[in-house]
Scaffold this motif. Structure first.
Motif, PDB file in Angstrom:
ATOM      1  N   ASN A   1       0.823  -1.206   0.000  1.00 32.60           N
ATOM      2  CA  ASN A   1       0.000   0.000   0.000  1.00 32.60           C
ATOM      3  C   ASN A   1       0.856   1.254   0.000  1.00 32.60           C
ATOM      4  N   LEU A   2       1.872   1.282   0.840  1.00 33.25           N
ATOM      5  CA  LEU A   2       2.736   2.459   0.932  1.00 33.25           C
ATOM      6  C   LEU A   2       3.483   2.698  -0.376  1.00 33.25           C
ATOM      7  N   LEU A   3       3.878   1.616  -1.049  1.00 24.08           N
ATOM      8  CA  LEU A   3       4.561   1.748  -2.329  1.00 24.08           C
ATOM      9  C   LEU A   3       3.640   2.385  -3.361  1.00 24.08           C
ATOM     10  N   CYS A   4       2.383   1.921  -3.413  1.00 21.46           N
ATOM     11  CA  CYS A   4       1.416   2.482  -4.371  1.00 21.46           C
ATOM     12  C   CYS A   4       1.090   3.938  -4.032  1.00 21.46           C
ATOM     13  N   ILE A   5       0.925   4.224  -2.736  1.00 18.05           N
ATOM     14  CA  ILE A   5       0.614   5.599  -2.318  1.00 18.05           C
ATOM     15  C   ILE A   5       1.768   6.533  -2.655  1.00 18.05           C
ATOM     16  N   ALA A   6       2.984   6.095  -2.339  1.00 20.00           N
ATOM     17  CA  ALA A   6       4.158   6.935  -2.587  1.00 20.00           C
ATOM     18  C   ALA A   6       4.328   7.214  -4.072  1.00 20.00           C
ATOM     19  N   CYS A   7       4.102   6.202  -4.897  1.00 20.48           N
ATOM     20  CA  CYS A   7       4.251   6.374  -6.342  1.00 20.48           C
ATOM     21  C   CYS A   7       3.190   7.332  -6.879  1.00 20.48           C
ATOM     22  N   SER A   8       1.947   7.141  -6.456  1.00 22.55           N
ATOM     23  CA  SER A   8       0.850   7.982  -6.933  1.00 22.55           C
ATOM     24  C   SER A   8       1.039   9.435  -6.514  1.00 22.55           C
ATOM     25  N   LEU A   9       1.259   9.656  -5.233  1.00 23.98           N
ATOM     26  CA  LEU A   9       1.409  11.022  -4.733  1.00 23.98           C
ATOM     27  C   LEU A   9       2.697  11.666  -5.237  1.00 23.98           C
ATOM     28  N   GLY A  10       3.738  10.843  -5.416  1.00 22.45           N
ATOM     29  CA  GLY A  10       4.999  11.377  -5.934  1.00 22.45           C
ATOM     30  C   GLY A  10       4.842  11.920  -7.346  1.00 22.45           C
ATOM     31  N   PHE A  11       4.196  11.142  -8.204  1.00 25.18           N
ATOM     32  CA  PHE A  11       3.983  11.601  -9.582  1.00 25.18           C
ATOM     33  C   PHE A  11       3.027  12.788  -9.629  1.00 25.18           C
ATOM     34  N   LEU A  12       2.011  12.791  -8.755  1.00 28.79           N
ATOM     35  CA  LEU A  12       1.086  13.919  -8.727  1.00 28.79           C
ATOM     36  C   LEU A  12       1.800  15.190  -8.292  1.00 28.79           C
ATOM     37  N   ALA A  13       2.648  15.088  -7.273  1.00 26.26           N
ATOM     38  CA  ALA A  13       3.384  16.254  -6.789  1.00 26.26           C
ATOM     39  C   ALA A  13       4.310  16.805  -7.866  1.00 26.26           C
ATOM     40  N   VAL A  14       5.031  15.918  -8.541  1.00 27.85           N
ATOM     41  CA  VAL A  14       5.932  16.354  -9.614  1.00 27.85           C
ATOM     42  C   VAL A  14       5.128  16.966 -10.761  1.00 27.85           C
ATOM     43  N   GLY A  15       4.007  16.307 -11.111  1.00 27.24           N
ATOM     44  CA  GLY A  15       3.173  16.819 -12.191  1.00 27.24           C
ATOM     45  C   GLY A  15       2.621  18.195 -11.899  1.00 27.24           C
ATOM     46  N   MET A  16       2.137  18.421 -10.666  1.00 21.57           N
ATOM     47  CA  MET A  16       1.605  19.728 -10.286  1.00 21.57           C
ATOM     48  C   MET A  16       2.688  20.787 -10.282  1.00 21.57           C
ATOM     49  N   TRP A  17       3.867  20.420  -9.811  1.00 19.07           N
ATOM     50  CA  TRP A  17       4.980  21.372  -9.766  1.00 19.07           C
ATOM     51  C   TRP A  17       5.399  21.778 -11.174  1.00 19.07           C
ATOM     52  N   VAL A  18       5.556  20.792 -12.061  1.00 18.93           N
ATOM     53  CA  VAL A  18       5.954  21.066 -13.439  1.00 18.93           C
ATOM     54  C   VAL A  18       4.893  21.911 -14.141  1.00 18.93           C
ATOM     55  N   PHE A  19       3.632  21.564 -13.932  1.00 18.03           N
ATOM     56  CA  PHE A  19       2.540  22.278 -14.599  1.00 18.03           C
ATOM     57  C   PHE A  19       2.467  23.725 -14.121  1.00 18.03           C
ATOM     58  N   GLU A  20       2.536  23.933 -12.817  1.00 18.22           N
ATOM     59  CA  GLU A  20       2.449  25.287 -12.279  1.00 18.22           C
ATOM     60  C   GLU A  20       3.639  26.141 -12.708  1.00 18.22           C
ATOM     61  N   LYS A  21       4.778  25.523 -12.823  1.00 15.41           N
ATOM     62  CA  LYS A  21       5.994  26.254 -13.179  1.00 15.41           C
ATOM     63  C   LYS A  21       5.961  26.746 -14.628  1.00 15.41           C
ATOM     64  N   HIS A  22       5.320  25.987 -15.505  1.00 15.03           N
ATOM     65  CA  HIS A  22       5.397  26.294 -16.940  1.00 15.03           C
ATOM     66  C   HIS A  22       4.093  26.810 -17.548  1.00 15.03           C
ATOM     67  N   GLN A  23       2.980  26.741 -16.842  1.00 24.28           N
ATOM     68  CA  GLN A  23       1.702  27.076 -17.455  1.00 24.28           C
ATOM     69  C   GLN A  23       1.607  28.536 -17.917  1.00 24.28           C
ATOM     70  N   LYS A  24       2.333  29.427 -17.260  1.00 25.65           N
ATOM     71  CA  LYS A  24       2.280  30.846 -17.657  1.00 25.65           C
ATOM     72  C   LYS A  24       2.883  31.090 -19.025  1.00 25.65           C
ATOM     73  N   ASN A  25       3.673  30.148 -19.539  1.00 25.50           N
ATOM     74  CA  ASN A  25       4.286  30.309 -20.849  1.00 25.50           C
ATOM     75  C   ASN A  25       3.532  29.575 -21.967  1.00 25.50           C
ATOM     76  N   PHE A  26       2.451  28.900 -21.616  1.00 21.39           N
ATOM     77  CA  PHE A  26       1.713  28.134 -22.622  1.00 21.39           C
ATOM     78  C   PHE A  26       1.270  29.004 -23.797  1.00 21.39           C
ATOM     79  N   ILE A  27       0.808  30.192 -23.464  1.00 21.70           N
ATOM     80  CA  ILE A  27       0.257  31.085 -24.465  1.00 21.70           C
ATOM     81  C   ILE A  27       1.257  31.424 -25.566  1.00 21.70           C
ATOM     82  N   LEU A  28       2.543  31.302 -25.248  1.00 26.22           N
ATOM     83  CA  LEU A  28       3.589  31.613 -26.220  1.00 26.22           C
ATOM     84  C   LEU A  28       3.838  30.479 -27.197  1.00 26.22           C
ATOM     85  N   TYR A  29       3.373  29.288 -26.867  1.00 27.54           N
ATOM     86  CA  TYR A  29       3.712  28.116 -27.686  1.00 27.54           C
ATOM     87  C   TYR A  29       2.490  27.438 -28.325  1.00 27.54           C
ATOM     88  N   ILE A  30       1.293  27.777 -27.860  1.00 23.78           N
ATOM     89  CA  ILE A  30       0.116  27.113 -28.424  1.00 23.78           C
ATOM     90  C   ILE A  30      -0.512  27.950 -29.536  1.00 23.78           C
TER      91      ILE A  30
END
Length: 259
Positions: A230-259
């Motif tokens: 259970n801890l392995l599945c929780i850590a993997c899920s929350l770990g990827f979610l945390a990284v995904g949210m961080w990456v998304f928040e960091k770069h979303q302000k520049n989306f308008i320049l590339y889309i």
């Protein structure tokens, strides 16, 4: 960040619902059977693969149809949700350019619409369990848990992919190749016993393996997953979610320049 996320999600809840409904309508548009394909598709694929792998390759796996379908459902959800979410920002470019919207709603809606399809597909799994006289164990109460793990994990990966493809369009083609490789590297239609020892040790780096084994334990074998699993599945899920949210928040302000 979490406070902003919760408030924006509540404020734009109506939009999220509309996007999810739109995705489902588009998927089954002009289809005679409509949502019934969510049940028929996994059943038909299971029949084909069962004939091929249990007859031709003669894999000696007890209750092979259920074994196959459990892996197939989770892998298909991950594959479809991340693939759809990957293009979500690019496909929503017209709307993003016109009005302010929390951009994470676009990949989130794609993951949730695919998750809805997964829930429909559960009926196919239960039909196969009844037909094959599979026992329904008390451990089935943990079914929502593994689905939540998969939902969180897929959302995290989807956020990363949605950002990546905005900057590098080739990611779409590379990811298709990656999914093909992942399909064969995940024990969906074959037993792990046929793998060499050195390859088994690498399974720890394949999160889908852990989720699929979790599902098979509670559904097929009636085993309670350990705290470590259970801890392995929780850590993997929350770990990827945390990284995904961080990456998304960091770069979303520049989306308008590339889309």
């Amino acid at each position: 960040m979490n406070w902003i996320l919760k408030n924006n999600l509540f404020k734009y809840k109506w939009l999220l619902e509309e996007l999810v409904i739109r995705d489902l309508k588009i998927k089954y548009r002009r289809s005679v059977l409509g949502y019934l394909w969510s049940v028929l598709n996994p059943l038909l694929m299971m029949l084909v693969l069962t004939v091929v792998f249990s007859t031709v390759f003669r894999f000696d796996i007890p209750n092979y149809p259920v074994y196959l379908l459990t892996g197939q459902l989770l892998f298909n959800f991950y594959s479809e949700s991340t693939t759809m979410a990957m293009d979500s920002i690019l496909n929503g470019a017209a709307l993003i350019k016109k009005v302010y919207l929390p951009k994470y709603i676009f990949p989130l809606s794609r993951v949730l619409s695919t998750f809805t399809t997964l829930l429909f597909s559960l009926l196919a799994l239960f039909i196969v369990m009844v037909v094959t006289s599979t026992s329904f164990h008390i451990t089935l109460i943990l079914l929502p848990v593994v689905f939540i793990y998969m939902l969180i994990f897929s959302l995290g990966v989807s956020l990363i992919l949605a950002v990546s493809v905005v900057y590098f369009r080739d990611i779409k083609h590379l990811y298709g190749v990656f999914l093909s490789a992942l399909n064969f590297l995940t024990p969906i239609f074959y037993p792990t016993s046929i793998l060499p020892e050195w390859l088994k040790s690498w399974m720890i780096f394949n999160p889908l393996y852990d989720y699929i084994e979790f599902l098979r334990d509670i559904l097929l074998y009636g085993k309670w997953p350990t705290w470590e699993e259970n801890l392995l599945c929780i850590a993997c899920s929350l770990g990827f979610l945390a990284v995904g949210m961080w990456v998304f928040e960091k770069h979303q302000k520049n989306f308008i320049l590339y889309i």
